[in-house]
Design an enzyme around this catalytic site. Structure first.
Site, PDB file in Angstrom:
ATOM      1  N   HIS B 133      -5.707   7.186   7.984  1.00 33.06           N
ATOM      2  CA  HIS B 133      -5.479   5.935   8.714  1.00 33.06           C
ATOM      3  C   HIS B 133      -3.968   5.791   8.890  1.00 33.06           C
ATOM      4  CE1 HIS B 133      -5.279   1.518   9.152  1.00 33.06           C
ATOM      5  NE2 HIS B 133      -6.572   1.524   9.415  1.00 33.06           N
ATOM      6  N   ASP B 210      -5.901   6.543  -0.906  1.00 33.73           N
ATOM      7  CA  ASP B 210      -6.238   5.402  -0.049  1.00 33.73           C
ATOM      8  C   ASP B 210      -7.713   5.093  -0.283  1.00 33.73           C
ATOM      9  OD1 ASP B 210      -7.154   3.762   1.970  1.00 33.73           O
ATOM     10  OD2 ASP B 210      -6.219   4.885   3.607  1.00 33.73           O
ATOM     11  N   GLN B 213     -11.770   2.472   2.148  1.00 35.75           N
ATOM     12  CA  GLN B 213     -13.198   2.622   2.451  1.00 35.75           C
ATOM     13  C   GLN B 213     -14.003   2.950   1.202  1.00 35.75           C
ATOM     14  OE1 GLN B 213     -14.509   1.772   5.326  1.00 35.75           O
ATOM     15  NE2 GLN B 213     -12.527   1.483   6.313  1.00 35.75           N
ATOM     16  N   LYS B 236     -12.484  -5.752   2.794  1.00 36.51           N
ATOM     17  CA  LYS B 236     -13.521  -4.790   3.184  1.00 36.51           C
ATOM     18  C   LYS B 236     -14.627  -4.700   2.139  1.00 36.51           C
ATOM     19  CE  LYS B 236     -10.267  -1.759   5.649  1.00 36.51           C
ATOM     20  NZ  LYS B 236     -10.413  -2.065   7.072  1.00 36.51           N
ATOM     21  N   CYS B 376      -7.208   3.017  14.340  1.00 33.19           N
ATOM     22  CA  CYS B 376      -5.964   3.237  13.593  1.00 33.19           C
ATOM     23  C   CYS B 376      -5.879   4.648  13.033  1.00 33.19           C
ATOM     24  CB  CYS B 376      -5.793   2.216  12.472  1.00 33.19           C
ATOM     25  SG  CYS B 376      -5.514   0.554  13.072  1.00 33.19           S
TER      26      CYS B 376
END
Lengths: 131, 419
Positions: B133, B210, B213, B236, B376
């Site tokens: 991302h 990261d 998600q 999220k 993104c």
């Protein structure tokens, strides 16, 4: 749900009259929509202040490409002074359907290319502030 | 059409129960019940999270830390309680390793700026992957430009997995950081985080994960992964916007200079120097997002009560069902791994001849929310050879019949465009 995609929009999208490029164009400019990566280029052949020919190329959604085709139809044969007066509302009138803010950016991309290409970025900033 | 594909029965049952916890899912959009397939962008919020924040503002609102009065003590206890439960949620060794930030982006910038500026030298290599991302690319570009460091990328296989055969060649002694996503927001690919961390450590590089998600959709155990940093967003994972976490190993955080200066991050301030506060406050300058932190705590409680294993199982079944159903649609290209065991609940696709923007507008007319664009991840889009894609992303509250509705809407879109 097909109200949104009026016949006329799909027609301009599928069978554009003004798609292509003009070798030796007086004005060539390209812009992209950072939201979606759509990219439109407009070539204009201007003689004595009149847009004698104009074509667009690039990739985009039905709204952005159809509005480009309709806009070019509108400006062909007009003087650069007349084109300068085309605004956001003129595009909305051509498209004839209400647009969400995100899709408005699609619809206005070609106008931005024309305005920035012909008159510089200052001419466009005004429009964006007015949104 | 071929034989109907069996709906995952157990998952449908659970999802219906969980679904009732989300007030927004009862609303109508364009005359149809909302079908929300955009959770990879932001999830919806359960009643419990909305109530926790409402309750805070109605009953406990005060600034946190150093307060003497009752409200301030209550607010501090709620806010710090949320931190402790968030630490348990990711199995951090200590709550001091959990820094509250606004979102994943801020967490990654914190690492790149505070750790990176103190540790990266000219000629060092920062290793990323081809599926990152923008928030796990741009902070490193800024750092590399400032320090004269070099960015390298792990490429992808044609089915959207990291090409691990090239990893040994890429992981040289010059690599100081390997920053990668645990799960792709475009392809849904679930990366082998533990293995990637191990291989980064083998050459002395830090592993920055990261988790934007992964944290909402997969069981996360930072001690098991052994990652040095993990960033994720509250919004999220059923929590509010403005809440997020940077996890960091304590020794690293202790050695790092602060990110921002201001109130709450200091022990003492003299005119020309200051002494930093203890972790995690050293990295939390200024009044934090208190209600949002408390909301995140409520989200963590909610997810914990359901169980991340159960959520993952539900989404594995659902994404498998989605892969099968989308395969029935003519001229549809689905991107990413076809194996649900390495794919999160993300279905990114294109329909031939229909721009994803038009597709998103058309299905929206039927109350179906999907996302269209580059998500993104422009460098990934470039690799995929597309300018934009449509993305339907799933969460615990989605049900198989919603995928059915999407498929019907896709067929309708094809009719509009003259199929």
């Amino acid at each position: 749900m097909d109200d949104f995609y009026r016949e006329i929009i799909l027609e301009h999208y599928k069978h554009p009259d003004h798609r292509g490029q003009i070798p030796g164009a007086s004005i060539s400019h390209e812009e992209d929509n950072p939201l979606c990566g759509d990219r439109i280029r407009v070539d204009m052949l201007v003689k004595d202040g009149v847009v004698e020919d104009v074509k667009f190329s690039g990739q985009g959604c039905a709204i952005s490409l159809a509005s480009a085709d309709m806009l070019l139809e509108e400006i062909k044969g007009k003087t650069l002074d007349e084109v300068r007066h085309l605004d956001k509302q003129a595009i909305l009138d051509l498209i004839g359907i209400p647009l969400t803010p995100a899709r408005l950016k699609c619809a206005l991309l070609s106008l931005k290319v024309v305005k920035v290409g012909a008159y510089g970025i200052a001419e466009w900033q005004e429009d964006e502030d007015a949104e | 059409m071929s034989a109907p594909i069996a709906m995952p029965a157990t998952a449908a049952f659970d999802a219906a129960k969980w679904r009732a916890d989300f007030p927004i899912l009862k609303r109508m959009v364009n005359g149809a019940p909302l079908v929300y397939l955009d959770s990879a962008a932001t999830s919806q919020k359960p009643e419990a999270v909305i109530c926790a924040m409402d309750e805070y503002y109605r009953q406990h609102n005060a600034n946190v830390h150093r307060g003497i009065h009752v409200l301030s003590e209550e607010a501090t206890s709620l806010y710090e309680g949320a931190r402790k439960r968030t630490a348990r949620f990711i199995n951090a060794a200590s709550w001091r390793e959990v820094i509250f930030v606004r979102n994943t982006t801020e967490g990654l910038n914190l690492v790149a700026q505070a750790w990176g500026r103190a540790n990266i030298q000219p000629g060092d290599v920062i290793l990323l992957t081809g599926m990152e991302h923008h928030s796990n690319i741009v902070p490193w570009q800024l750092l590399a430009a400032e320090k004269g460091a070099q960015l390298e990328f792990v490429e992808l296989t044609p089915d959207g997995l990291l090409d691990l055969t090239t990893l040994d060649a890429l992981l040289t002694e010059r690599v100081k950081v390997f920053a990668f996503t645990a799960m792709s927001n475009v392809l849904g690919t679930i990366n082998p985080t533990q293995e990637l961390v191990r291989r980064a450590h083998a050459v002395g590089a830090l592993a920055v994960v990261d988790g934007a998600q992964a944290a909402p959709h997969l069981p996360v155990d930072v001690q098991d992964w052994d990652c040095d940093f993990l960033a994720f967003s509250g919004h999220k994972m059923c929590g509010p916007t403005g809440s997020g976490v940077l996890y960091g190993k304590r020794a690293l955080l202790e050695a790092m200079p602060p990110f921002m200066g201001g109130g709450d991050m200091i022990k003492t301030v003299r005119r020309r120097e200051s002494k930093w506060n203890d972790l995690p406050h050293k990295f939390e300058a200024g009044t934090p997002a208190i209600a949002e932190g408390i909301g995140l705590g409520a989200a963590v409680d909610y997810l914990t009560a359901i169980g991340m294993d159960n959520i993952r199982r539900h989404e594995t079944e659902l994404v498998g069902y989605g892969i099968d159903r989308l395969a029935e649609v003519n001229d549809l290209t689905l991107y990413g791994p076809q194996d649900p065991s390495v794919r999160g609940g993300v279905l990114t696709f294109n329909l031939k001849g229909i721009h994803p923007h038009d597709l998103a507008t058309l299905v929206d007319q039927d109350g179906i929310a999907i996302r269209a664009g580059h998500h993104c991840a422009q460098p990934l889009m470039e690799q995929m050879g597309v300018a934009a894609t449509a993305r339907a992303s799933l969460y615990l509250y989605n049900e198989p019949h919603e995928i059915d509705k999407l498929v019907v809407a896709l067929h309708k879109a094809q009719k509009v465009f003259g199929g």
